[in-house]
Motif scaffolding. Structure first.
Motif, mmCIF file in Angstrom:
data_model
loop_
_atom_site.group_PDB
_atom_site.id
_atom_site.type_symbol
_atom_site.label_atom_id
_atom_site.label_comp_id
_atom_site.label_asym_id
_atom_site.label_seq_id
_atom_site.Cartn_x
_atom_site.Cartn_y
_atom_site.Cartn_z
ATOM 1 N N GLU A 110 -26.242 -25.595 26.498
ATOM 2 C CA GLU A 110 -26.812 -24.560 27.368
ATOM 3 C C GLU A 110 -27.814 -23.692 26.617
ATOM 4 O OE1 GLU A 110 -26.452 -24.093 30.674
ATOM 5 O OE2 GLU A 110 -25.450 -26.033 30.581
ATOM 6 N N THR A 111 -27.473 -23.312 25.399
ATOM 7 C CA THR A 111 -28.324 -22.388 24.647
ATOM 8 C C THR A 111 -29.691 -22.988 24.368
ATOM 9 O OG1 THR A 111 -26.366 -21.406 23.629
ATOM 10 C CG2 THR A 111 -28.477 -20.987 22.556
ATOM 11 N N PHE A 112 -29.742 -24.275 24.053
ATOM 12 C CA PHE A 112 -31.021 -24.877 23.715
ATOM 13 C C PHE A 112 -31.934 -25.056 24.928
ATOM 14 C CE2 PHE A 112 -29.218 -25.773 19.553
ATOM 15 C CZ PHE A 112 -30.331 -25.566 18.748
ATOM 16 N N LYS A 113 -31.400 -24.848 26.140
ATOM 17 C CA LYS A 113 -32.291 -24.779 27.299
ATOM 18 C C LYS A 113 -33.215 -23.566 27.180
ATOM 19 C CE LYS A 113 -29.113 -27.056 30.542
ATOM 20 N NZ LYS A 113 -28.279 -26.876 31.754
ATOM 21 N N ALA A 114 -32.686 -22.488 26.601
ATOM 22 C CA ALA A 114 -33.510 -21.291 26.392
ATOM 23 C C ALA A 114 -34.561 -21.535 25.309
ATOM 24 C CB ALA A 114 -32.623 -20.099 26.028
ATOM 25 N N VAL A 115 -34.230 -22.355 24.303
ATOM 26 C CA VAL A 115 -35.222 -22.723 23.294
ATOM 27 C C VAL A 115 -36.342 -23.522 23.951
ATOM 28 C CG1 VAL A 115 -35.627 -24.017 21.168
ATOM 29 C CG2 VAL A 115 -33.523 -22.676 21.432
ATOM 30 N N TYR A 116 -35.978 -24.433 24.827
ATOM 31 C CA TYR A 116 -36.985 -25.209 25.561
ATOM 32 C C TYR A 116 -37.933 -24.271 26.315
ATOM 33 C CZ TYR A 116 -39.087 -28.371 28.947
ATOM 34 O OH TYR A 116 -39.998 -29.063 29.693
ATOM 35 N N SER A 117 -37.366 -23.294 27.028
ATOM 36 C CA SER A 117 -38.201 -22.355 27.786
ATOM 37 C C SER A 117 -39.087 -21.530 26.864
ATOM 38 C CB SER A 117 -37.315 -21.426 28.629
ATOM 39 O OG SER A 117 -36.585 -22.158 29.584
ATOM 40 N N LEU A 118 -38.532 -21.059 25.745
ATOM 41 C CA LEU A 118 -39.305 -20.254 24.803
ATOM 42 C C LEU A 118 -40.509 -21.032 24.284
ATOM 43 C CD1 LEU A 118 -39.528 -17.684 22.952
ATOM 44 C CD2 LEU A 118 -38.167 -18.964 21.284
ATOM 45 N N PRO A 206 -34.066 -17.449 20.926
ATOM 46 C CA PRO A 206 -33.472 -16.746 22.067
ATOM 47 C C PRO A 206 -32.131 -16.112 21.689
ATOM 48 C CG PRO A 206 -34.219 -18.952 22.692
ATOM 49 C CD PRO A 206 -34.302 -18.880 21.196
ATOM 50 N N PHE A 207 -31.816 -15.016 22.331
ATOM 51 C CA PHE A 207 -30.541 -14.317 22.187
ATOM 52 C C PHE A 207 -30.355 -13.736 20.785
ATOM 53 C CE2 PHE A 207 -29.829 -18.156 24.897
ATOM 54 C CZ PHE A 207 -29.920 -17.518 26.121
#
Length: 320
Positions: A110-118, A206-207
């Motif tokens: 889940e967390t690396f989805k935010a890396v993808y978006s970033l 992220p985060f």
């Protein structure tokens, strides 16, 4: 490394499957047993190296009294759970990095989805971003099992072997990075904070803290108060001349900031800047860190008022 053996310290150099092909962990012998600093990845070459070391020094699992981690990155945290299963020893890390380990290594999918978006919001092509994130997710198997229980550390003192070490908070490379300093013998376990030849990767994730480079430069400024000491780093050879090395790192980031400011001033995405600054051929693993380090420098420049940022067309544009 004979100069550290009189303090009970052994360097355990573990292999890594990257261009940076090793991580230095340390085992410290005391009258009551052994203490470890950092653990390596949890893969077969690491486990074999630890078991060979333990066999050579006749260390039983129960002889290990504590596993101290400088930070949560996989080459430092990865084998901590396996070593805890082997020994029953407590695992210690900063509270901040305990949270980051949980976020990235327990819930990485889940967390690396935010890396993808970033990354995509800062100009990296979607196909490349997918490959970069997939390569990161392959690390998840090398940080499991997780420690069943983690004890958190704050600034203060800890016993490693027969000596008391000061716990130094050195945020930057990670938000909760710690170093361990023995002030009587002038020995510093520096983790990835101070390295002898390469510069620590300072990345925006992220985060995490929104300005990690600001934190790192503040940590370096505080390091100017350290007396000269023997630095035992996570990569490369031990070294002295800590003040000179701190000044070199400060100069490197001043130069890198000026370069990125010039490249971005006409208007560029972070990925545009990354491609111009990091020109050599990079692996997916290295592209991830190059992009995140570029972002860390750009947000620093924005906060300092030397660049501006606008969002348009689905991407952030930095400009002077």
């Amino acid at each position: 490394m004979q100069e550290i053996e009189k303090y009970g310290i052994c360097q355990v150099r573990l292999p890594l499957p990257f261009r940076l092909n090793h991580v230095n962990c340390y085992a410290i012998k005391g009258r009551a047993g052994w203490w470890l600093v950092d653990s390596g990845l949890n893969d077969e070459p690491t486990r074999r190296t630890w078991l060979d070391f333990m066999r050579e020094y006749q260390i039983r699992g129960r002889d290990i009294k504590g596993i101290y981690l400088t930070h949560y990155h996989p080459d430092h945290y990865g084998a901590a759970g396996w070593l805890q299963q082997l020994s029953g020893a407590p695992v210690y890390i900063s509270a901040t990095d305990a949270g980051a380990a949980d976020l990235y290594w327990r819930h990485g999918e889940e967390t690396f989805k935010a890396v993808y978006s970033l990354f995509t919001e800062n100009g990296m092509p979607a196909e490349l971003t997918e490959a970069v994130v997939e390569s990161a997710l392959r690390l998840l198997s090398r940080v499991r099992p997780h420690p069943e229980e983690i004890s958190t550390l704050a600034a203060g003192e800890v016993q490693l072997g027969d000596y008391i070490y000061q716990v130094l908070a050195t945020p930057g490379h990670s938000d909760g990075h710690l170093c361990f300093y023995q002030q009587d013998n002038h020995i510093l376990f520096s983790g990835d904070h101070l390295l002898p030849q390469i510069t620590s990767n300072i990345s925006l994730w992220p985060f995490a803290d929104p300005n990690p480079l600001k934190n790192f430069l503040q940590s370096l400024a505080e390091n100017h108060r350290l007396p000269d000491c023997l630095v035992l780093p996570a990569h490369g050879n031990s070294f002295t001349g800590v003040q000179q090395r701190v000044s070199q790192l400060e100069a490197h980031h001043r130069e890198r900031l000026e370069l990125m400011r010039r490249v971005a001033s006409p208007g560029a995405t972070a990925y545009d800047v990354c491609r111009q600054v990091f020109k050599e051929e990079l692996s997916l693993h290295e592209i991830r860190f190059a992009m995140a380090e570029t972002l860390a420098h750009l947000v620093f420049l924005v906060e300092r008022g030397e660049l501006k940022k606008r969002y348009g067309g689905g991407v952030n544009i930095y400009f002077g």
